[in-house]
Design a protein around this motif. Structure first.
Motif, PDB file in Angstrom:
ATOM      1  N   GLY A  73     -14.041  57.939  -7.900  1.00 11.25           N
ATOM      2  CA  GLY A  73     -12.901  57.042  -7.761  1.00 11.25           C
ATOM      3  C   GLY A  73     -12.873  56.349  -6.419  1.00 11.25           C
ATOM      4  O   GLY A  73     -12.513  55.165  -6.320  1.00 11.25           O
ATOM      5  N   LEU A  74     -13.255  57.056  -5.369  1.00 10.11           N
ATOM      6  CA  LEU A  74     -13.320  56.437  -4.042  1.00 10.11           C
ATOM      7  C   LEU A  74     -14.373  55.333  -3.995  1.00 10.11           C
ATOM      8  O   LEU A  74     -14.161  54.271  -3.407  1.00 10.11           O
ATOM      9  CB  LEU A  74     -13.620  57.506  -2.984  1.00 10.11           C
ATOM     10  N   HIS A  82     -19.245  64.313 -14.136  1.00 13.04           N
ATOM     11  CA  HIS A  82     -17.835  64.383 -14.544  1.00 13.04           C
ATOM     12  C   HIS A  82     -17.699  64.571 -16.048  1.00 13.04           C
ATOM     13  O   HIS A  82     -16.983  65.457 -16.522  1.00 13.04           O
ATOM     14  CB  HIS A  82     -17.139  63.090 -14.094  1.00 13.04           C
ATOM     15  N   SER A  85     -14.954  63.329 -10.205  1.00 11.10           N
ATOM     16  CA  SER A  85     -14.114  62.176 -10.514  1.00 11.10           C
ATOM     17  C   SER A  85     -13.440  61.613  -9.258  1.00 11.10           C
ATOM     18  O   SER A  85     -13.295  60.399  -9.103  1.00 11.10           O
ATOM     19  CB  SER A  85     -13.055  62.566 -11.541  1.00 11.10           C
ATOM     20  N   SER A  86     -13.034  62.511  -8.346  1.00 10.30           N
ATOM     21  CA  SER A  86     -12.361  62.063  -7.124  1.00 10.30           C
ATOM     22  C   SER A  86     -13.288  61.217  -6.267  1.00 10.30           C
ATOM     23  O   SER A  86     -12.909  60.150  -5.771  1.00 10.30           O
ATOM     24  CB  SER A  86     -11.864  63.272  -6.329  1.00 10.30           C
ATOM     25  N   ALA A  95     -13.293  67.486 -11.702  1.00 11.62           N
ATOM     26  CA  ALA A  95     -12.237  66.862 -10.901  1.00 11.62           C
ATOM     27  C   ALA A  95     -12.785  66.395  -9.554  1.00 11.62           C
ATOM     28  O   ALA A  95     -12.443  65.308  -9.065  1.00 11.62           O
ATOM     29  CB  ALA A  95     -11.089  67.843 -10.691  1.00 11.62           C
ATOM     30  N   PHE A  96     -13.655  67.213  -8.947  1.00  6.35           N
ATOM     31  CA  PHE A  96     -14.267  66.835  -7.675  1.00  6.35           C
ATOM     32  C   PHE A  96     -15.155  65.604  -7.851  1.00  6.35           C
ATOM     33  O   PHE A  96     -15.110  64.666  -7.048  1.00  6.35           O
ATOM     34  CB  PHE A  96     -15.074  68.013  -7.128  1.00  6.35           C
ATOM     35  N   SER A 138      -6.520  68.699  -3.946  1.00  5.70           N
ATOM     36  CA  SER A 138      -6.892  67.302  -3.724  1.00  5.70           C
ATOM     37  C   SER A 138      -8.077  67.264  -2.783  1.00  5.70           C
ATOM     38  O   SER A 138      -8.305  68.182  -1.996  1.00  5.70           O
ATOM     39  CB  SER A 138      -5.721  66.519  -3.121  1.00  5.70           C
ATOM     40  N   TYR A 139      -8.830  66.188  -2.866  1.00  7.23           N
ATOM     41  CA  TYR A 139     -10.021  66.035  -2.056  1.00  7.23           C
ATOM     42  C   TYR A 139      -9.932  64.719  -1.288  1.00  7.23           C
ATOM     43  O   TYR A 139      -9.580  63.684  -1.855  1.00  7.23           O
ATOM     44  CB  TYR A 139     -11.287  66.014  -2.934  1.00  7.23           C
TER      45      TYR A 139
END
Length: 444
Positions: free
Chosen positions: A81-82, A229, A77-78, A74-75, A206-207
């Motif tokens: 995504g940015l 990921h 992927s976050s 999840a980290f 959330s990050y």
């Protein structure tokens, strides 16, 4: 005068351990309290913040391994995504004086529309298969999401007319990811929860990360993060031991039971389970593919396994199969079953009121017939001989009915959940009989 003994009350915490003891003295009108000494240190108290209440008793044993990998993915992927969003902003003209705000709005409308439409179609076509095959769809969701990120990141490389459909496709990928990930996560949370604490397990952090890097560094970071990921997500779903019997797990458990006489536990089965597997395959002991099977089909589809359908009238001729004999064979069962030797495909029509246990019985019988046919494939008898197949079906049904209660008892002792059906991956049909006659009708 005899002293009245005090009333003793014990206070228990959420896992049933004693927290405090209260001694009520009616004579002295006093309550003495004996509190259990604290056994945790500061590090354990901090760790409890990130764990469900009552851990490890409130969750299944495979929860912690899954959560470690899931947090890492999840980290990753976050942050990925940015980086992808940075490329999207560049692609739509942020920093470009000639870019039009109206064009950006139209692009946003296009992405939103394509995403919504994809969500509706995907949920309609594959919605019922998300729960039985939750491990596969959990990993597939991240493949879709990472593909969308790669499309976003590469969009500035293409001419402006190509960017719009490219970003539209990425929106479709994220929409499909949302449906698959949301449904599969809910199923996994229900699997992990032992105290009906699904809401707590679904809570996620959330990050917020700020990155300013070059284009080359962006791609290096993006590829590295997406690889992390996918790898951690794969490791996460591999660590899950589902205790419901879907088609693949039924193949593994039943074929092993026939071969060794022992029922594998959910944890043992998970080690042999494939993440991506065609749900209709009849596979023996995780290796040989014996054929294919469709269960929960309509009676019309069941009849097509016997013969061809007339275009003009819609009737189905079955000259080589005695259909009445097939119906008679399964009159005391909750299903109808036929195995086509030439195509190696079994079809199962479920009757109204069929139990999850009898769905497992039908599928495992189809696996037995396919295995028997595979062993006798070198025989001189014509493989298309319906009489031979009827004889095999009768023999297998008789033997299977005798041994299935033993298998069922072994499943319960091994920890399998048998009251939840997980064999149907599509809208199931049921066959019922009209009270006024002996004819059969198909009920959706």
């Amino acid at each position: 005068m005899t002293a009245t003994p005090p009333i003793i009350l014990k206070e228990l915490n959420e896992i049933g351990s004693e927290e405090a003891t209260y001694f009520l003295s009616s004579r002295e009108r006093r309550v003495d309290i004996e509190v259990r000494p604290k056994t945790t240190n500061l590090w354990q108290d901090v760790l409890k913040i990130f764990l469900p209440t009552g851990f490890p008793y409130s969750v299944s044993p495979d929860y912690i391994n899954y959560q470690i990998y899931d947090s890492i993915q999840a980290f990753s992927s976050s942050i990925a995504g940015l980086l992808a969003n940075r490329a999207v902003l560049e692609g739509i003209g942020v920093g470009d004086d000639s870019a039009s705000p109206t064009a950006a709005i139209y692009l946003s409308i296009l992405q939103e529309s394509m995403g919504r439409l994809a969500t509706i179609i995907f949920a309609h076509k594959l919605g019922t298969s998300l729960e039985p095959e939750c491990k596969m769809w959990r990993l597939a969701a991240d493949f879709l999401n990472d593909t969308a990120m790669l499309l976003d990141a590469s969009s500035p490389m293409f001419p402006k007319p190509v960017r719009a459909p490219l970003l539209g496709l990425s929106s479709v990928g994220r929409a499909l990811c949302g449906v698959a990930a949301g449904s599969s996560k809910a199923t996994l949370s229900a699997h992990f929860a032992r105290w009906d604490n699904i809401g707590e397990l679904n809570a996620a952090g959330s990050y917020v990360v700020s990155l300013t890097v070059s284009k080359f560094a962006t791609w290096i970071w993006l590829i590295s993060l997406l690889a992390t990921h996918l790898f951690t997500n794969y490791a996460a779903v591999r660590s899950v031991s589902m205790n419901t019997l879907n088609r693949q797990r039924t193949n593994i458990v039943f074929s092993n039971f026939v071969a060794t006489g022992r029922v594998l536990s959910p944890k043992e089965t998970a080690k042999e389970e494939r993440i991506f597997e065609m749900a209709c395959r009849l596979r023996w002991r995780s290796s040989t593919i014996l054929g294919y099977c469709m269960t929960g089909i309509s009676f019309n589809d069941f009849l097509r396994a016997f013969g061809s359908q007339q275009t003009r009238t819609g009737s189905i001729k079955h000259p080589n199969v005695d259909l009445v004999r097939v119906l008679q064979l399964y009159k005391d069962e909750d299903y109808l079953l036929w195995f086509n030797g030439s195509s190696r495909q079994a079809v199962i029509c479920l009757k109204q009121g069929v139990t999850p246990q009898n769905q497992v019985k039908a599928w495992s019988q189809a696996l037995l017939i396919a295995q028997s046919y595979d062993q006798q494939s070198g025989a001189t008898t014509d493989a298309n001989d319906s009489q031979r197949m009827l004889a095999v079906s009768e023999e297998m049904l008789l033997d299977h009915s005798k041994g299935f209660p033993v298998f069922l008892d072994g499943l319960k002792k091994a920890g399998w959940q048998l009251d939840k059906p997980a064999l149907e991956t599509g809208p199931g049909r049921r066959l019922g009989a009209k009270p006024a006659s002996n004819t059969l009708n198909d009920r959706g």
